[in-house]
Write an enzyme that holds these catalytic residues in place. Sequence first.
Site, short mmCIF file in Angstrom:
data_model
loop_
_atom_site.label_atom_id
_atom_site.label_comp_id
_atom_site.label_asym_id
_atom_site.label_seq_id
_atom_site.Cartn_x
_atom_site.Cartn_y
_atom_site.Cartn_z
N LYS A 27 0.83 -1.20 0.00
CA LYS A 27 0.00 0.00 0.00
C LYS A 27 0.87 1.25 0.00
CE LYS A 27 -3.83 -0.67 2.21
NZ LYS A 27 -4.46 -1.05 3.49
N MET A 108 -5.83 -7.03 7.96
CA MET A 108 -5.48 -5.93 8.84
C MET A 108 -6.59 -4.89 8.76
SD MET A 108 -2.45 -6.69 9.75
CE MET A 108 -1.14 -7.76 9.21
N HIS A 469 -14.98 -9.73 0.16
CA HIS A 469 -13.98 -10.66 0.66
C HIS A 469 -14.11 -12.02 -0.01
CE1 HIS A 469 -12.49 -13.70 3.57
NE2 HIS A 469 -11.49 -12.84 3.67
N SER A 795 16.63 -42.20 -15.50
CA SER A 795 15.39 -41.52 -15.20
C SER A 795 15.22 -41.55 -13.69
CB SER A 795 14.22 -42.23 -15.89
OG SER A 795 13.02 -41.63 -15.49
P1 ADP Z 1 -7.66 -2.55 3.17
O1 ADP Z 1 -6.25 -2.92 3.31
O2 ADP Z 1 -8.58 -3.47 3.90
O3 ADP Z 1 -8.05 -2.31 1.76
P2 ADP Z 1 -7.52 0.30 3.48
O4 ADP Z 1 -6.41 0.83 4.30
O5 ADP Z 1 -7.34 0.39 2.03
O6 ADP Z 1 -7.84 -1.18 3.94
O7 ADP Z 1 -8.75 1.13 3.96
C1 ADP Z 1 -10.07 0.73 4.05
C2 ADP Z 1 -10.97 1.73 3.35
O8 ADP Z 1 -10.78 3.03 3.86
C3 ADP Z 1 -10.70 1.82 1.88
O9 ADP Z 1 -11.92 1.92 1.20
C4 ADP Z 1 -9.93 3.08 1.74
O10 ADP Z 1 -10.09 3.65 0.48
C5 ADP Z 1 -10.50 3.95 2.84
N1 ADP Z 1 -9.52 4.93 3.29
C6 ADP Z 1 -8.32 4.67 3.83
N2 ADP Z 1 -7.65 5.79 4.10
C7 ADP Z 1 -8.46 6.81 3.74
C8 ADP Z 1 -8.31 8.23 3.75
N3 ADP Z 1 -7.21 8.81 4.19
N4 ADP Z 1 -9.34 8.95 3.31
C9 ADP Z 1 -10.46 8.35 2.84
N5 ADP Z 1 -10.66 7.05 2.80
C10 ADP Z 1 -9.66 6.26 3.23
MG MG Z 2 -7.76 -1.00 0.54
#
Ligand code: ADP
Ligand code: MG
Length: 924
Positions: A27, A108, A469, A795
């Site tokens: 990420k 997570m 999921h 073989s």
């Molecule tokens: P996962 O690893 O389960 O995908 P994420 O960290 O991507 O979890 O976050 C879960 C949700 O929250 C996602 O839809 C993501 O786009 C949203 N999200 C995470 N951070 C932000 C942020 N800073 N602003 C808006 N939405 C967020």
């Molecule tokens: Mg995500």
Amino acid sequence: MAAKRVYFFGEGKAEGHGQMKDILGGKGAGLAEMTKLGVPVPPGFTITTEVCTEYYDNNQKYPKDLKKQVDTAMAKVEKIMGAKFGDPENPLLVSVRSGARASMPGMMDTVLNLGLNDVTVKALIAKTNNPRFAYDSYRRFVQMYGDVVLDLKPVDKHDEDPFEVILENKKKKYGVSLDTELTAEHLIELIEEFKAAIKEKTGKNFPTDPMEQLWGAIGAVFGSWMNERAIVYRKLNNIPAEWGTAVNVQSMVFGNMGDDSGTGVAFTRDPASGENIFYGEYLFNAQGEDVVAGIRTPHPIAELKKDDPVIYKELDGYRTLLEKHYTDMLDIEFTIQQKKLWMLQCRVGKRTGFAAIRMAVDMVKEKLISKEEAISRINPEQLNQLLRPIFDGAEKQKTISEGKFLAKGLNAGPGAASGKVALNAQDAVEMAAKGDKVILVRIETSPEDIKGMNSSEGILTARGGMTSHAALVARQMGKVCVAGCGALKINYKEKSFTVEGKAIVIKEGDYISIDGSTGEVLAGKLETKPSEVIQVLISKTLKPSQSNVYQTYASLMGWADKLRTMNVRTNADQPDQSANAIAFGAEGIGLCRTEHMFFGGDRITSVRKMIVSDSVEERKAALDELLPLQREDFEGIFTVMGERPVTIRTLDPPLHEFLPHSDKEIEELASELKITGKKLKEKIESLHEFNPMLGFRGCRLGVAFPEITEMQARAIIEAAVNVARKGVKVKPEIMIPLVSHVNEFKLQEDIVRRVAKEVMKEKGKKIKYLVGTMIELPRAAITANEIAEHAEFFSFGTNDLTQTTFGLSRDDAGKFLPEYVNREILPNDPFESIDQNGVGQLVEMGTKRGRSVRKNLKVGICGEHGGEPSSVEFCHRTGLNYVSCSPFRVPIARLAAASAVVNEMKTKKKNKSKHKKKKASKKK
Ligand code: ADP
Ligand code: MG
Ligand code: MG
């Protein structure tokens, strides 16, 4: 200088980049890369995976300078955002997101809107003039923080999330059905009740200090790395615990600010079929996980084109930009805050095997990637999905006309599956252990269901979209999946489900059938039929031009064949099997087990006569009966195989395997042999062995009864000469099994060569043939140089070689081997994937020693390993000429042999550039 533990990203600049997944996690690396590409990403920073590892190595304590580095990065974010974290007047809100090197769906948990408390929420209202939005964000924050950080999330599948219960009651009380219908006042009540629940369950007050909230969330992310779900997932996916997870802290953007805001997830191509279309879902006035949680049903991305053409165009532009940049299909997350688009995640998307193959082939044709790259992107096992059965169209129609159609959901994971319904993961595991085929049916799945999903043939859910999921995990596991089948009313307590508008009740244990390519759900057990590739290649009921799937397969396999250097043969002992194998691309037979032919028709009687005979004469008489039958078998095989080499092994298994066991059978055989049942019984008992695997078998039989080898050699050579007479250049290779000492081989070789000479003289026609041996005992591998003085080919019989190297019998290993793998005493089942450090060393040594005396010694492998990708790669590295496997695994072995070449090229390139760097640094 202190180690760099925190990497900032924002406003077009990032300290990290996309190649730093090891340190930033997937990420974090994606956020940095997108930022650098000029894609709008809310600013933030990433705490490295190394901090996680250090944290666990150090008794769960953070490195000393971490706080300082976090503060510095936070200051940068604050500057860009023009707001301050924790500031009562102008607060910055952040999300805390985990992100490991390899994506772990749902493992997570993320906390959004962090930094809110009773004071900052007022500031948010002042800033936005939108109390409903501010309180909605606040109640989500308290809920997520309570679940994730304060551990209020239910562990048991029967428990309910306390926050969900409160929320449901609130909705009931005010007579609304959607979260979005709750007003600011309702939300204020909710927040208080949430906090009270937290106090009641944990005895602690909800933390109001944003700094305390932040460090609590960071700790929870690191903590979740070691939770049970994460550990199970890592085990299933071979992810080492040492990798650790990164933590991303990122300023919030809000999709829940009203109807001009929203959030969505998308794939740049269809992850189930591989088709090149923009594929995803979104919701207006929603935040974060709302889309995938299945609370409201999201809209397909195509609708955004109508709903907001400007945003759609911008988003579609990023789709193209990112695909070009990453040259792969991506999984992206976005949020729209008051008509401004923000990108929140991008990573290489998970896909079915089906889609992986189609995309790789398409991308070569679109000139996005090279053929080598296409091959390296496909896990050879994924080819199985192209070969997997589908439902027979006519049979399905019949079932539907019988009124057994139940419902239609989303086609989330292609293929066809029928099985018994299991309504929870645990039951699925237990039913599968009993040998039942299982379809796991859930309202929605969550990470704790992974074991059950793994045990099932297919997964059916009532809620959730193509990115839920269930859909994600099923595609990754290669399972058939129908998701979001809203008509299902599942009752966990009653262990049954019904279908809206239908009278039928399906109970746990009943059969259902699901079609993951169309989304259809049917009652009963439906027969499946072969895939299109099989229909083209094997049953020949489909023309190549009629099947796109086949054409994709054929392109890919064509490229693989050009690249690979190792040959692929098959293990087959019948003409029809051999023909199938050729259709799958086999280039010869690596193992023809003659004893399999002994069971056909009434041959077994002659075989039994041979075994129980008391004199050479009797035995010869029985063998004379077998000779024409064996010859006929070999003629059939040689005719099918044409000029391809055919390795035939002389008799191998212990003789008692052929003898009758029941009293009735014994009496029958005795009367046929004109002896008493008693005498026959004695004979059978005398052949009993304590350890047949290490007993009287292999070449030991031929040494004791040379007339058996004589008969077999004669049958092979006569057949070869007969077929050669028709103008076919047959290539028989006669293989002596279970040799441990060169003298055994010599004795058998002499017989074969003498008989061959006789036959060729009698028939007046010469043919070329080879005599070689199986290397399946450690002593043979060690003395391979002595054996290769005489043997023309080797073989490696890696099934027996694994048994004899480990000193365990495969038939008895079931009692402890699975436990060994479970507890990671052994990394893999050595009968599935070759034990490279042990058994593999014998293969390597045997090959080297053999070739030290016979430079052109032909070497292959014919154990089960010959069709297992990592073993095939090992064989390539060891310089083997071919691998041999069962017909249906031949395509997999061909692709694995090609990807071994690609991997080798990649390693060479890496070493070269390392070498260059070293040189360069020396010059300095
Ligand atoms: P996962 O690893 O389960 O995908 P994420 O960290 O991507 O979890 O976050 C879960 C949700 O929250 C996602 O839809 C993501 O786009 C949203 N999200 C995470 N951070 C932000 C942020 N800073 N602003 C808006 N939405 C967020
Ligand atoms: Mg995500
Ligand atoms: Mg063997």
